[in-house]
Design an enzyme around this catalytic site. Structure first.
Site, mmCIF file in Angstrom:
data_model
loop_
_atom_site.group_PDB
_atom_site.id
_atom_site.type_symbol
_atom_site.label_atom_id
_atom_site.label_comp_id
_atom_site.label_asym_id
_atom_site.label_seq_id
_atom_site.Cartn_x
_atom_site.Cartn_y
_atom_site.Cartn_z
ATOM 1 N N GLU A 1 -0.715 -1.969 5.109
ATOM 2 C CA GLU A 1 0.173 -1.931 6.282
ATOM 3 C C GLU A 1 0.074 -0.597 7.007
ATOM 4 O O GLU A 1 0.146 -0.528 8.236
ATOM 5 C CB GLU A 1 1.637 -2.198 5.859
ATOM 6 C CG GLU A 1 2.597 -2.344 7.032
ATOM 7 C CD GLU A 1 2.956 -1.028 7.698
ATOM 8 O OE1 GLU A 1 2.993 -0.984 8.941
ATOM 9 O OE2 GLU A 1 3.175 -0.024 7.004
ATOM 10 N N ASP B 1 0.800 -1.230 0.000
ATOM 11 C CA ASP B 1 0.000 0.000 0.000
ATOM 12 C C ASP B 1 0.832 1.280 0.000
ATOM 13 O O ASP B 1 2.000 1.297 0.377
ATOM 14 C CB ASP B 1 -0.958 0.012 1.200
ATOM 15 C CG ASP B 1 -0.237 -0.123 2.537
ATOM 16 O OD1 ASP B 1 0.747 -0.896 2.604
ATOM 17 O OD2 ASP B 1 -0.629 0.550 3.502
HETATM 18 NI NI NI Z 1 6.438 1.288 5.564
#
Ligand code: NI
Length: 405
Positions: free
Chosen positions: A151, A93
């Site tokens: 994340e 991401d």
């Molecule tokens: Ni990172």
């Protein structure tokens, strides 16, 4: 600057290294392609499509749509040996940041940017998968690639674990890396035990009683109460946590008031808490609540506190950290080398995987000040030295060969 790879004339370049180095142009191409199309957590549609197309083209079995946009790919080695399963995790991401770099591969999505290097993580995992698929005769056991969404928050690791990615076949151990501009290119940061901090968060609303700025005796001033809460929160680390344990309490937001002559009836405080020791889980929640309740009570204010844990601390298994360290030393071969001084109070949801199976998360130095590639992570001018990409692949591949046999 630290040399990117050992000088070929002085070091025996193994077949493995030469072969991986020859992937460098592809690694750069994939990374730049991903960099141009950053997507936020759980929206990594084009990113996942790109990963899936590559895996498909190389004949690597994989499953898509896990925890929305996650992918799990499996490669089985042809060598005979203990049938161990090693997982390699990469996050995919990007962040809601407007890129300020003027590079040909600049983000094409307004307001979104790969400002943490996850585009590089995905490219490294792809390169590792490609190499291992081509060299199945060189390892036993199975390698499972976990391409993880979100994340940066709210976290894709947990839902992927809940979807069963560590099962069938059962993962024995897991490794993962973060390209790291806090370390120069040519270094690796790895250590046993705590590497990154637990991340906990809080929002607190303080309710006083508003009124005229000239008549404070008729009010309960939420700004005065909030100011005392903010100060008192700093005593937790200073006076309640063992000085040998590291911890941070940061108040990042304080909002109150509408006009200079109006006493505000409500104030809002938001903050984050970081610590390494798993023994401190639950401690800050209780202590912050006690302080907020005590200060509010002494002023006749009330409060509404919301406290939650985002990620647990990243704790590396000693054996797996030693495996990564020994491999990294062979790969880096520079005077700076492999360093254990790399702890950070930053957080990572790799921690959820490490709670389930032994593993090691490590930092791959990627800063190159000479090329001005040393802006911090999450900065709108963040970029890293792409030479690190092939180094990441080589560390992963050697870990596989060493772990799986
Ligand atoms: Ni990172």
């Amino acid at each position: 600057m630290v040399s990117t790879f050992p000088n070929p004339s002085t070091v025996d370049l193994s077949r493995l290294r030469l072969s991986i180095r020859s992937l460098q142009p592809q690694l750069v191409e994939w990374r730049r392609r991903l960099h141009q199309q950053p997507e936020l957590g759980f929206q990594e549609k084009l990113t996942a499509e790109f990963v899936s197309q590559k895996l498909q083209a190389w004949g690597i079995a994989h499953e898509t749509g896990i925890a929305q946009t996650g992918i799990v790919a499996t490669i089985k080695g042809n060598k005979s040996g203990a049938e161990k399963v090693l997982a390699i995790r990469a996050d995919m991401d990007a962040l809601p940041i407007q890129e300020l770099n003027e590079v040909p591969y600049k983000s094409q999505n307004d307001g979104l940017m790969h400002a943490c290097g996850h585009d590089g993580h995905t490219a490294i995992a792809l390169g590792t998968a490609y190499y291992l698929q081509e060299h199945r005769q060189d390892f036993a056991g199975t390698v499972k690639f976990i391409f993880q969404p979100a994340e940066e928050s709210p976290g894709g690791a947990k839902p992927m674990i809940e979807a069963g990615v560590l099962k069938n076949p059962n993962v024995d151990a897991i490794i993962g890396l973060h390209l790291w501009n806090n370390l120069p290119l040519g270094t690796v940061g790895v250590r046993a035990g705590a590497l990154m901090a637990a991340v906990e968060c809080f929002d607190c609303k303080i309710l006083g009683k508003g009124g005229h700025g000239a008549m404070p005796h008729q009010t309960v001033d939420s700004i005065i109460v909030a100011a005392q809460v903010v100060n008192a929160l700093q005593t937790i680390v200073a006076r309640n946590v063992n000085p040998l344990d590291s911890a941070v309490v940061t108040v990042g937001e304080l909002h109150a008031g509408t006009k200079r002559n109006v006493i505000a009836d409500t104030a809002w405080i938001s903050g984050t808490v970081r610590f390494f020791s798993p023994e401190l889980v639950g401690f800050f929640k209780q202590r912050i609540e006690n302080i907020v309740a005590g200060v509010c009570q002494s002023h006749g204010a009330s409060y509404d506190l919301n406290y939650w844990s985002l990620y647990p601390p990243v704790i590396n298994d000693a054996g797996m950290a030693e495996l990564v360290r020994s491999v990294a030393e062979e790969v880096v071969e520079t005077p700076v080398g492999v360093v254990p001084e790399c702890q950070t109070m930053g957080g990572e949801d790799m921690s959820f995987f490490l709670q389930e199976v032994p593993g090691c998360y490590f930092f791959l130095g990627a800063a190159n000040p000479e090329k001005k590639l040393d802006y911090p992570h999450h900065h709108p001018r963040f970029d890293f030295d792409e030479t690190a990409l092939a180094m990441g692949v080589e560390i992963f591949v050697r870990c596989v060969e060493k772990f799986c046999g």
